[in-house]
Design a protein around this motif. Structure first.
Motif, PDB file in Angstrom:
ATOM      1  N   ASP A  38       0.849  -1.188   0.000  1.00 47.36           N
ATOM      2  CA  ASP A  38       0.000   0.000   0.000  1.00 47.36           C
ATOM      3  C   ASP A  38       0.889   1.244   0.000  1.00 47.36           C
TER       4      ASP A  38
ATOM      5  N   ASP B 181      -1.805   2.513  -4.941  1.00 44.53           N
ATOM      6  CA  ASP B 181      -2.608   3.563  -4.303  1.00 44.53           C
ATOM      7  C   ASP B 181      -3.804   3.804  -5.212  1.00 44.53           C
TER       8      ASP B 181
ATOM      9  N   SER C 261      -6.499   4.842  -1.550  1.00 47.52           N
ATOM     10  CA  SER C 261      -6.164   3.421  -1.647  1.00 47.52           C
ATOM     11  C   SER C 261      -7.271   2.676  -2.392  1.00 47.52           C
TER      12      SER C 261
ATOM     13  N   LEU D 115      -8.010  -0.782  -3.171  1.00 50.56           N
ATOM     14  CA  LEU D 115      -7.664  -2.172  -2.900  1.00 50.56           C
ATOM     15  C   LEU D 115      -8.168  -3.082  -4.007  1.00 50.56           C
TER      16      LEU D 115
ATOM     17  N   GLY E 148       0.194  -3.376   4.303  1.00 49.09           N
ATOM     18  CA  GLY E 148      -0.489  -2.084   4.413  1.00 49.09           C
ATOM     19  C   GLY E 148      -1.606  -2.139   5.422  1.00 49.09           C
TER      20      GLY E 148
END
Length: 820
Positions: free
Chosen positions: A284, A319, A353, A355, A381
């Motif tokens: 992350d 990110d 972020s 994911l 992260g």
């Protein structure tokens, strides 16, 4: 068995769709020192925590810590958990009224259950409130210059306590209570050791007094403990029972059962020893990763270092967008390691972020190089998605599609970690989540990943409690299983249950799961036997329920459960007010006070800095006012009466929190200084009467000092402060039994507690109590000194009298310099 004051295991909980009369929550802990190597390595890597620190803002605007003068730790076993009561005593050495911030690092997965603070000599228990309301009350009281304290979760495993006011010369006593899982420790020769928390070396060099007790037995009492050392105290403790219970107020049962599987009956994985590993490392790189970026890079280095010559890795920074190191998988050579770490070092974490996008990139990498037999994905992260796909259910579907059967492991970092999200994703895929606090822990986890393919493993775990069926009308109906659906060889999950008063305790647990690389469902029965009584099981159950409620976003339910069961949560805070009247004024129900009255006394009430544990009347030195004095008579005494020298007789009362009888009395402002006799009449439980003759001293004046300089061989000076002794000091020593008329050369016991000097070169010296009835400190002047000089002296005595004076200072021979 290790009762850790500074370490802990990962605890997890989640919702199980099965319904039933029983409410169940589960966590995983490792209670046996003789388990598999990977567990021992991870536990041995647990970084010891220091005790709490109390920081204040100095007059110059800088943040400085107050000195920790005493530390006391009481530990009591509670099944596979241990209950801790940690008492800190700090001292305000200056002349300013301070507000402090006390920070206390908890073991991972700790359950915070209580806070108490001494206010005007009385120990006041805190109450759990909804967080915003507690803050509003705290700020209002601070504006009124009264005595509140506010404890709330700050980030990660750190809890923050705001304390106001801290009076000049005051010793501030703060007690925290929490529970944590018991763990073994590889550094103990016997496997049974107690790790005492010690202060960070940057805070102070020594702690004047440290005490530790385990299950009511003293195991350590040491003065001037070196705060830079981690202290291991060998403690032989009974093996923790595998099955315990506690009764609730309405008779309901709270149970905790350790699931002791026979792992030899679980099929072992079939692994080709010649096959290499493919490891996808996703880091992350969003803005929230900035504060833990150094540890993230150390973790990636540990993961790459664990790879062998047949292994390969791919590295992705994620990110708002994803960035690959290279085009795909590369060998783990020294050159690629340096290049990969340089790739990360050039990134400044920023942005949101996504994911979901990171999982898409993992899927593309695995599809690009399909065929290798051993693949692992490791996420580094906080696991908090702030862009794109953010719903847990949608992320779970995306992870299942992208991973294509590969396990997802996670190193959870950062203050804003979404531990529940990472536990859910890793557990569902056959992986494991850990929160490293140091590079050493990251290296231990990398070692586990190397061993993981060959470890026995159960996935898609479901629990069944035979004989317990649910009812929709029953308010206790619901069954909660472990969030982590995958268990690795050697783990022994602890399952928490709540039962109605009339329900029988289950005699066994059925574990249904799939084995590693196999599709068949395996069922194992684990017999439990009969539960043993224990304290703290109800709060352990509540902590597991809180995790499930917080993961589901049920803030109102989490707050209600936190308040009801006395377990601190992210949306609640512990508030200490200055008096019982203050709780009534704000209409705060005194739940913790009732709980304290039901506890067995654990606080001795005697001076933690040392002293005779025999009966005494304290505090021994008093100023005019209404002091509270303590008489350590037995709890079951019929009565304790105190006859004061002015003729009044008062009945003392038993203070559960202090473990002593207490009484307040009035010392008028016009009371003459001196020593006064008190008669204490104790009527014991069997009817016999004991008479004690005790004394207290009225002291209204700070001691006078004289200064002396002595040259040292190293070119510096020894600065000595001598107390100018008076007849009142001699009387005090006679009253306390310290004066020996046959030894006139014996050094007097100093009434002064703290001496500070502002030297002529601008240095501030905090003098230390010497062994010859004085205070002393080494002084290395900064530049030439014009003799004779003037020194500002601040002194505080045992009765908290305070004075400032300007005293002359000169060498024995004003023309001399220190010997060199």
């Amino acid at each position: 068995m290790l009762l850790p004051l500074a370490t802990g295991c990962v605890n997890t909980a989640a919702t199980n769709p099965q319904s039933g009369r029983t409410s169940v929550a589960a966590s995983t802990t490792n209670p046996d020192a003789a388990q598999t190597t990977w567990l021992a390595q991870i536990e041995a890597a647990q970084a010891p925590l220091g005790p709490g620190s109390l920081e204040v803002d100095s007059a110059g605007g800088e943040t400085t810590p107050l000195a920790l003068t005493a530390l006391r730790v009481d530990v009591h076993q509670a099944g596979s958990y241990a209950r801790y009561e940690v008492e800190h005593i700090f001292e305000n050495p200056g002349d300013a009224l301070l507000e402090g911030t006390f920070r206390f690092p908890m073991p991972s997965g700790a359950i915070v259950t209580g806070l108490a603070m001494e206010v005007d000599g009385q120990l006041i228990e805190g109450e759990i409130l909804e967080r915003s309301r507690a803050r509003e009350i705290y700020e209002e009281i601070v504006d009124s210059m009264r005595d509140p304290a506010l404890l709330e979760w700050e980030a990660g495993r750190v809890f923050k306590l705001r304390v106001f006011p801290i009076q000049p010369g005051e010793r501030k006593r703060v007690i925290l209570r929490y529970q944590a899982a018991q763990v073994a420790h590889a550094d103990s020769p016997s496997g049974r050791a107690l790790l005492v928390p010690t202060a960070a070396p940057a805070m102070q060099g020594k702690i004047p007094h440290v005490e530790v007790s385990v299950d009511g037995q003293s195991v350590l009492a040491v003065d001037d403990h070196d705060a830079a050392e981690n202290l291991y105290v060998p403690v032989e403790v009974a093996a923790a029972p595998a099955y315990v219970q506690e009764r609730g107020a309405a008779g309901e049962r709270y149970l905790a059962a350790r699931v002791e599987l026979d792992w030899s009956t679980v099929p072992a994985p079939e692994v080709d020893p010649s096959a290499g590993r493919r490891v996808v490392i996703v880091v992350d790189s969003s803005r929230s990763a900035l504060e833990s970026w150094g540890l993230a890079q150390d973790s990636v280095a540990a993961l790459i270092d664990s790879l062998g010559p047949r292994d390969s890795f791919a590295l992705v920074a994620a990110d708002l967008q994803t960035r690959r190191f290279g085009q795909g998988f590369v060998s783990a050579s020294a050159e690629t390691r340096r290049a990969a770490l340089a790739f990360l070092a050039a990134i400044e974490p920023d942005g949101a972020s996504d994911l979901g996008a990171a999982l898409d990139e993992v899927g593309a990498l695995l599809h690009q190089s399909a065929g290798a037999s051993l693949t692992q994905v490791v996420y580094v992260g906080d696991g908090t998605p702030t862009w794109g796909t953010t719903e847990p259910a949608a992320l779970a579907e995306l992870a299942a599609a992208s991973l294509a059967g590969a396990p997802l492991h996670a190193l959870s970092l950062g203050k804003r970690e979404s531990r529940d999200t990472l536990e859910s994703l890793s557990g569902a895929s056959g992986g494991r989540t850990m929160r490293p606090e140091s590079p050493q822990q990251a290296r231990a986890f990398a070692t586990f990943l190397r061993q993981a393919p060959s470890l026995r493993r159960l996935s898609a775990v479901e629990l069944e409690l035979p004989g317990l069926e649910g009812s929709s009308e029953d308010p206790l109906t619901s069954v909660r299983g472990p969030l982590r659906k995958t268990w690795f060889e050697g783990e022994q999950p602890v399952v928490h249950l709540r039962l109605p008063a009339d329900a029988p305790a289950p005699e066994a647990i059925l574990v249904h799961a799939k084995t590693f690389l196999r599709d068949e469902v395996l069922t194992r029965r684990v017999d439990l036997g009969a539960p043993e009584p224990a304290v703290g099981v109800r709060q352990q159950w509540a902590a597991r329920e809180l995790q499930a409620l917080e993961a589901a976003g049920d803030k109102a339910g989490a707050v209600a459960l936190s308040v009801e069961h006395g377990v601190l949560a992210k949306h609640t805070a512990l508030l200490v007010l200055e008096s019982e009247e203050a709780y009534e004024r704000y209409q705060i129900e005194r739940r913790s006070q009732r709980a304290a009255e039901q506890r067995d006394p654990q606080v001795s009430g005697r001076d933690l800095e040392g002293g005779d544990p025999s009966p005494y009347l304290g505090p021994g030195d008093l100023q005019p006012g209404d002091p509270e004095i303590h008489i350590p008579a037995a709890r079951d005494a019929q009565s304790v009466e105190v006859v004061f020298p002015f003729g009044e007789t008062k009945a003392a009362r038993w203070e559960e929190a202090l473990g002593q009888w207490t009484v307040r009395f009035l010392v008028d402002d016009d009371t003459e200084p001196g020593t006064y006799a008190v008669l204490v009449r104790i009527t014991h439980a069997d009817g016999h009467v004991e008479i004690l003759h005790l004394d207290y001293t009225i002291d209204v004046q700070a001691p006078a000092l004289s200064l002396e300089l002595r040259p040292r061989d190293d070119g510096a000076w020894d600065v000595l402060a001598h107390q100018v002794l008076t007849e009142a000091d001699a009387a005090r020593e006679r009253a306390e039994g310290l004066h020996d008329p046959s030894a006139p050369e014996q050094a007097a016991t100093l009434d002064a507690r703290r001496v500070e000097l502002l030297m002529p070169d601008g240095q501030t010296l905090n003098l230390r109590r010497g062994t010859a009835g004085n205070f002393a400190r080494r002084w290395q002047p900064r530049g030439a000194i014009s003799w004779p000089a003037t020194v500002s002296v601040v002194v505080t005595d045992r009765a908290l009298n305070y004075s400032r004076a300007e005293l002359p200072l000169a060498p024995p021979d004003s023309d001399s310099e220190p010997r060199r």
